[in-house]
Scaffold this active site. Structure first.
Site, PDB file in Angstrom:
ATOM      1  N   GLY A  15       0.846  -1.380   0.068  1.00 23.45           N
ATOM      2  CA  GLY A  15      -0.152   0.548  -0.006  1.00 23.45           C
ATOM      3  C   GLY A  15       0.683   1.351   0.192  1.00 23.45           C
ATOM      4  N   ARG A  89       5.192 -15.952  -4.553  1.00 25.05           N
ATOM      5  CA  ARG A  89       3.786 -16.963  -4.633  1.00 25.05           C
ATOM      6  C   ARG A  89       2.925 -16.108  -5.514  1.00 25.05           C
ATOM      7  NH1 ARG A  89       2.304 -16.127   1.443  1.00 25.05           N
ATOM      8  NH2 ARG A  89       0.051 -16.890   0.439  1.00 25.05           N
ATOM      9  N   ASP A 126       5.951  -4.529   5.494  1.00 23.67           N
ATOM     10  CA  ASP A 126       6.465  -6.111   6.199  1.00 23.67           C
ATOM     11  C   ASP A 126       6.520  -7.164   5.051  1.00 23.67           C
ATOM     12  OD1 ASP A 126       6.732  -7.808   7.860  1.00 23.67           O
ATOM     13  OD2 ASP A 126       5.204  -9.275   6.784  1.00 23.67           O
ATOM     14  N   THR A 148       5.756   2.187   6.116  1.00 22.62           N
ATOM     15  CA  THR A 148       4.027   1.591   6.430  1.00 22.62           C
ATOM     16  C   THR A 148       2.781   2.660   7.343  1.00 22.62           C
ATOM     17  OG1 THR A 148       2.035   0.454   7.608  1.00 22.62           O
ATOM     18  CG2 THR A 148       4.534   0.313   8.421  1.00 22.62           C
ATOM     19  N   ASP A 150       0.432   2.250   9.461  1.00 24.77           N
ATOM     20  CA  ASP A 150       0.339   1.415  10.344  1.00 24.77           C
ATOM     21  C   ASP A 150       1.105   1.351  11.422  1.00 24.77           C
ATOM     22  OD1 ASP A 150      -1.705   0.637   8.403  1.00 24.77           O
ATOM     23  OD2 ASP A 150      -1.175  -1.252   8.368  1.00 24.77           O
ATOM     24  N   ASP A 152       3.470  -0.481  12.026  1.00 28.80           N
ATOM     25  CA  ASP A 152       3.469  -1.657  13.366  1.00 28.80           C
ATOM     26  C   ASP A 152       5.302  -2.406  13.069  1.00 28.80           C
ATOM     27  OD1 ASP A 152       3.316  -2.555  10.294  1.00 28.80           O
ATOM     28  OD2 ASP A 152       1.577  -3.752  10.791  1.00 28.80           O
ATOM     29  N   ARG A 194      -4.440  -1.673  10.501  1.00 23.31           N
ATOM     30  CA  ARG A 194      -4.916  -3.536  10.246  1.00 23.31           C
ATOM     31  C   ARG A 194      -5.124  -3.625  11.614  1.00 23.31           C
ATOM     32  NH1 ARG A 194      -4.329  -5.825   5.991  1.00 23.31           N
ATOM     33  NH2 ARG A 194      -4.793  -7.804   7.504  1.00 23.31           N
TER      34      ARG A 194
HETATM   35  O1  F6P Z   1      -1.390  -1.422   5.568  1.00 30.15           O
HETATM   36  C1  F6P Z   1      -1.235  -0.059   4.932  1.00 30.15           C
HETATM   37  C2  F6P Z   1      -3.135  -0.488   4.576  1.00 30.15           C
HETATM   38  O2  F6P Z   1      -3.536   0.952   4.721  1.00 30.15           O
HETATM   39  C3  F6P Z   1      -3.921  -0.825   6.495  1.00 30.15           C
HETATM   40  O3  F6P Z   1      -3.621   0.091   7.231  1.00 30.15           O
HETATM   41  C4  F6P Z   1      -4.771  -1.211   5.591  1.00 30.15           C
HETATM   42  O4  F6P Z   1      -5.399  -2.141   6.172  1.00 30.15           O
HETATM   43  C5  F6P Z   1      -4.823  -2.035   4.663  1.00 30.15           C
HETATM   44  O5  F6P Z   1      -3.413  -1.282   3.591  1.00 30.15           O
HETATM   45  C6  F6P Z   1      -6.160  -1.633   3.011  1.00 30.15           C
HETATM   46  O6  F6P Z   1      -5.541  -2.127   1.798  1.00 30.15           O
HETATM   47  P1  F6P Z   1      -5.975  -1.709   0.869  1.00 30.15           P
HETATM   48  O7  F6P Z   1      -5.483  -0.605   0.201  1.00 30.15           O
HETATM   49  O8  F6P Z   1      -5.488  -3.356  -0.337  1.00 30.15           O
HETATM   50  O9  F6P Z   1      -7.563  -2.007   0.760  1.00 30.15           O
END
Ligand code: F6P
Length: 369
Positions: A15, A89, A126, A148, A150, A152, A194
């Site tokens: 992302g 994968r 990650d 990120t 997040d 995390d 997340r």
């Molecule tokens: O990891 C970043 C993040 O924005 C999370 O906070 C969220 O759950 C996820 O990506 C959303 O991903 P996508 O844009 O693929 O829906």
């Protein structure tokens, strides 16, 4: 050691997060100063090993000063990104039409060699850093840059993108106060993150939330409801609840909107669930506001710009010093290098004994426990 490097590649995976372009700028500026050529790989690794996806031949882009001159302040990524199609994968259909995962990493390694790429700066979270580590095992010289919203990722004090996400979430919460107050309502705000509660915690405290629900503390809705009843007064008869998308009730599970083999679960619905449960217990009207991808967009804050530029420049200095299979990390006051394998596969959760958590408790914020 730097004599061995003539050409490096940079890519962005997973992302997007505000600050990606600032990292790219620092990588390009620092590397060119050392006499290295910089190649941008489009859309994760796709531009390198899936040339058929780029009929115009632009899967790889040579990056010069002029390409990065004005990108520090911009959101998104000039290289594009993807969180699909991991080369280790790779999802493909077999003869019976079933989707199976195939390891195509040898094709990728061969593409690095064919394109004379001596080293890679892999910017990602990650998942992307796990791939970077796997590539390093296959002989690719690689430095990771932790991204990120997040926050995390382990082994770095902070990831870039987080500050921008928290700042915008706080601004949104500020705005919700006035409308919640005008209507004497409870507003449940859902933020990304997340399975970690960093965004919810930091924006919730800064935005004066009454309740913050984070994945690290499974909540009891009756405790939330009782807390609100105890704090409502004639002057304060509305409430703001900040819910992390990964928040879950005690004994329950996270709220998921999409689950597909080989892909990360898509979280969603946490705020709606809290709002419905609360509505059953409260006479006040309850509303939700889902901030979602708004937290990923826009211009990075000054903090994120500087951190991203520091990370990008440190990645190039690290390559020059001979580092490989490491991640640049913020360990205040400095940026250093940590083994990639120490940073991946271990989520950094909110420390429930941290000063920030104690502050929240001292301010009377309820966590539903
Ligand atoms: O990891 C970043 C993040 O924005 C999370 O906070 C969220 O759950 C996820 O990506 C959303 O991903 P996508 O844009 O693929 O829906």
């Amino acid at each position: 050691m730097n004599n061995e490097i003539k050409r490096i590649a940079v890519n962005t995976g997973g992302g997007d997060a505000p600050g990606l372009n600032a990292v790219i700028r620092a990588v390009v500026m620092s590397a060119i100063k050392k006499g290295w050529e910089v190649i941008g790989i489009r859309d994760g690794y796709n531009g390198l090993y899936l040339p058929q996806m780029y009929p115009k031949g632009d899967g790889l882009i040579k990056l010069g000063f002029e390409d990065v001159v004005d990108i520090t302040s911009t959101g998104g990524t000039i290289l594009g990104t993807t969180n699909r199609g991991n080369p280790f994968r790779y999802p493909m259909k077999d003869a019976s039409g079933n989707v199976v995962e195939v390891d195509r990493s040898e094709e990728l390694v061969e593409a690095f060699r064919r394109n004379n790429i001596d080293a890679l700066v892999a910017i990602g979270g990650d998942g992307s850093l796990t791939m970077a580590n796997q590539l390093a095992q296959k002989g690719i010289r690689v430095i990771g840059v932790p991204k990120t919203i997040d926050n995390d990722l382990d082994k770095t004090n902070i990831t870039f993108g987080f500050d921008t996400a928290v700042s915008f979430a706080t601004e949104c919460i500020d705005r919700l106060h006035s409308t919640a107050k005008a209507h004497k309502r409870i507003i449940v705000v859902e933020v990304m993150g997340r399975n970690a509660g960093w965004i919810a915690l930091n924006s919730g405290i800064s935005g004066s939330a009454d309740v913050i629900l984070i994945p690290e503390i499974p909540y009891d809705i009756t405790i939330v409801s009782d807390h609100l009843k105890s704090v409502f007064t004639e002057d304060h008869d509305y409430a703001i609840i900040v819910v992390a998308e990964g928040a879950l009730p005690k004994g329950g599970t996270v709220s998921v909107i999409e689950r597909e083999a080989g892909k990360a679960e898509r979280l969603g619905g946490a705020a709606e669930r809290v709002a419905a449960e609360l509505q059953a217990l409260s006479k006040k009207e309850v509303r939700t506001a889902i901030l979602g991808h708004l937290l990923r967009g826009g211009s990075p804050t000054t903090f994120d710009r500087l951190l991203s530029l520091r990370f990008g420049a440190a990645a190039i200095r690290g390559l020059e010093q001979g580092f490989s299979n490491v991640m640049v990390a913020l360990n205040p006051p400095t940026v250093n290098y940590v083994p990639l394998e120490d940073a991946i596969n271990k989520m950094k959760s909110v420390n429930l004994k941290s000063d920030t958590m104690l502050t929240a408790r001292d301010l009377g914020i309820c966590f539903g426990d």
